[in-house]
Design a protein around this motif. Structure first.
Motif, short mmCIF file in Angstrom:
data_model
loop_
_atom_site.label_atom_id
_atom_site.label_comp_id
_atom_site.label_asym_id
_atom_site.label_seq_id
_atom_site.Cartn_x
_atom_site.Cartn_y
_atom_site.Cartn_z
N GLN A 64 -32.46 -16.24 13.10
CA GLN A 64 -33.19 -15.08 12.59
C GLN A 64 -33.01 -13.86 13.49
OE1 GLN A 64 -34.62 -15.00 9.51
NE2 GLN A 64 -34.59 -12.82 10.03
N GLU A 65 -33.12 -14.12 14.81
CA GLU A 65 -32.96 -13.02 15.78
C GLU A 65 -31.55 -12.42 15.70
OE1 GLU A 65 -33.84 -14.25 19.74
OE2 GLU A 65 -35.97 -14.52 19.33
N THR A 66 -30.56 -13.31 15.64
CA THR A 66 -29.17 -12.85 15.61
C THR A 66 -28.87 -12.05 14.35
OG1 THR A 66 -28.53 -14.78 16.89
CG2 THR A 66 -26.76 -13.62 15.78
N THR A 67 -29.38 -12.55 13.23
CA THR A 67 -29.17 -11.83 11.97
C THR A 67 -29.83 -10.45 12.03
OG1 THR A 67 -29.18 -13.96 10.83
CG2 THR A 67 -29.38 -12.00 9.45
N ASP A 68 -31.03 -10.40 12.59
CA ASP A 68 -31.73 -9.11 12.72
C ASP A 68 -30.95 -8.14 13.61
OD1 ASP A 68 -33.70 -10.09 11.13
OD2 ASP A 68 -35.14 -10.49 12.75
#
Lengths: 192, 189
Positions: A64-68
């Motif tokens: 989730q963090e990486t996609t954000d």
């Protein structure tokens, strides 16, 4: 089948890409040749080990963090900086063009007012006290013209009009005023 | 209903950012695994994931002429990984990377190790293979990783590297032969 032939086909064999007839020949060779059998076992073990080399899952929170972060670096950056810059640039260009237009109109309007306000007199070309001498009289016997009247030749008039039209934004106003005043125009020459 | 990859790519080209987000979701784990296998660390793999998708986004206008999105993605990811390999002479081990991560991600990493039969012997063999892979030239190494570890087909690899399939077969054959020899030599010593 020879050993070199078997070794040349070994990769395709362990990947399952060999035709059935040739594959049967290879199986037959394997049963008879220890060296090739060892090579085959080694290749198969390596392939299996490589396939088992899993990567630890970093977890949902990481994904989730990486996609954000990726979205912020791409879509976010795109929608904030360039668009804003474009909008500001557009606004500035519009304001500049409007100021430029307003300044031009102001100059033109002022020039027209000044020209119209002279009411038949030209402060620049025809001062009441000045005595103007016709240029042609310089080398000839001087024939004084009527005092206070500037009466150039047709050529000088045309030149004057052209110069004024190509001059500053106030030029049309001046030209209009001068035409109305009859300054620099020989009344008889136009009628010829 | 889930959109197909070509549909998503088409939407992405036309400026649909949600399609781009969906493409990230579908391919991020594959790119992560690829980066991890090539570079051997979580931080490098993370770098590969981010940079690959950022480059894809910047080159979205080129996407219209791309035949297969996945192979285009692999090409960008492997090229970037090779760049990183060249830039970074030394590579840190997974444990070093994990220690530099925030606590919750370390926890996730610990939870994420999926294989309970990951015995000491298996780990040792995998470490040996990883070391042997490091000794291969980049093209052979990448071909072995993509084909034998990540499971891409020879035609996909050929498309990604923009080379004939015969070249992929040749690289794979040389890589496997070298790996077998390297492992045999290590085993003997």
């Amino acid at each position: 089948m020879t050993c070199s032939h078997f070794m040349a086909l070994l990769d395709g064999f362990i990947d399952g890409e060999i035709e059935t007839a040739i594959s049967d020949e290879m199986q037959h060779h394997l049963r008879e040749c220890n060296d090739c059998s060892n090579e085959y076992a080694s290749a198969l073990r390596l392939k299996k080990t490589l396939a088992d080399m899993t990567v630890p899952d970093p977890g949902n929170e990481y994904w989730q963090e990486t996609t954000d972060i990726i979205m912020a670096r791409t879509v976010g950056a795109d929608s904030s900086q360039p668009h804003n810059a474009e909008t500001v640039s557009d606004k500035r260009a519009f304001v500049r063009s409007m100021l430029s237009l307003a300044a031009s109109l102001l100059i033109l309007f002022t020039a027209m007012l000044l020209g119209a306000g002279q009411d038949g007199q030209s402060i620049l070309l025809n001062p009441p006290s000045a005595e103007v001498v016709h240029p042609s009289s310089i080398n000839q016997d001087s024939v004084p013209m009527q005092q206070g009247v500037f009466a150039p030749t047709d050529d000088q008039t045309r030149l004057l009009r052209g110069t004024l039209l190509l001059a500053s934004p106030g030029a049309p106003g001046l030209a209009t005023a001068m035409a109305r005043m009859g300054v620099g125009v020989n009344p008889t020459s136009d009628k010829k | 209903m889930l959109k197909s990859i070509p549909e998503l790519v088409n939407d992405f080209i036309e400026g649909d950012d949600s399609a781009f987000a969906e493409l990230i979701r579908r391919y991020r784990d594959k790119i992560y695994a690829l980066g991890y296998q090539i570079l051997g660390s979580h931080l490098d793999a993370d770098d590969v994931v981010q940079e690959t998708f950022v480059r894809i986004y910047r080159r979205r206008r080129e996407m219209a002429s791309v035949k297969y999105f996945s192979t285009f993605l692999i090409r960008i990811a492997t090229n970037y990984s090779i760049d990183l390999l060249r830039k970074r002479k030394s590579r840190s081990a997974l444990s070093d990377d994990a220690s530099s991560l925030p606590g919750h991600i370390q926890l996730d990493l610990a939870r994420g190790v999926p294989n309970p039969s990951d015995t000491f012997e298996q780990k040792r063999v995998m470490e040996e293979i990883r070391k042997a892979l490091d000794l291969l030239p980049p093209k052979q190494r990448l071909t072995a990783i993509l084909h034998d570890i990540e499971g891409y087909s020879k035609s996909e690899i050929a498309e990604a590297f923009d080379c004939p399939e015969a070249t992929v077969r040749s690289n794979l054959h040389i890589a496997r032969t070298k790996l077998r020899k390297l492992l045999k030599r290590r085993k003997d010593t």
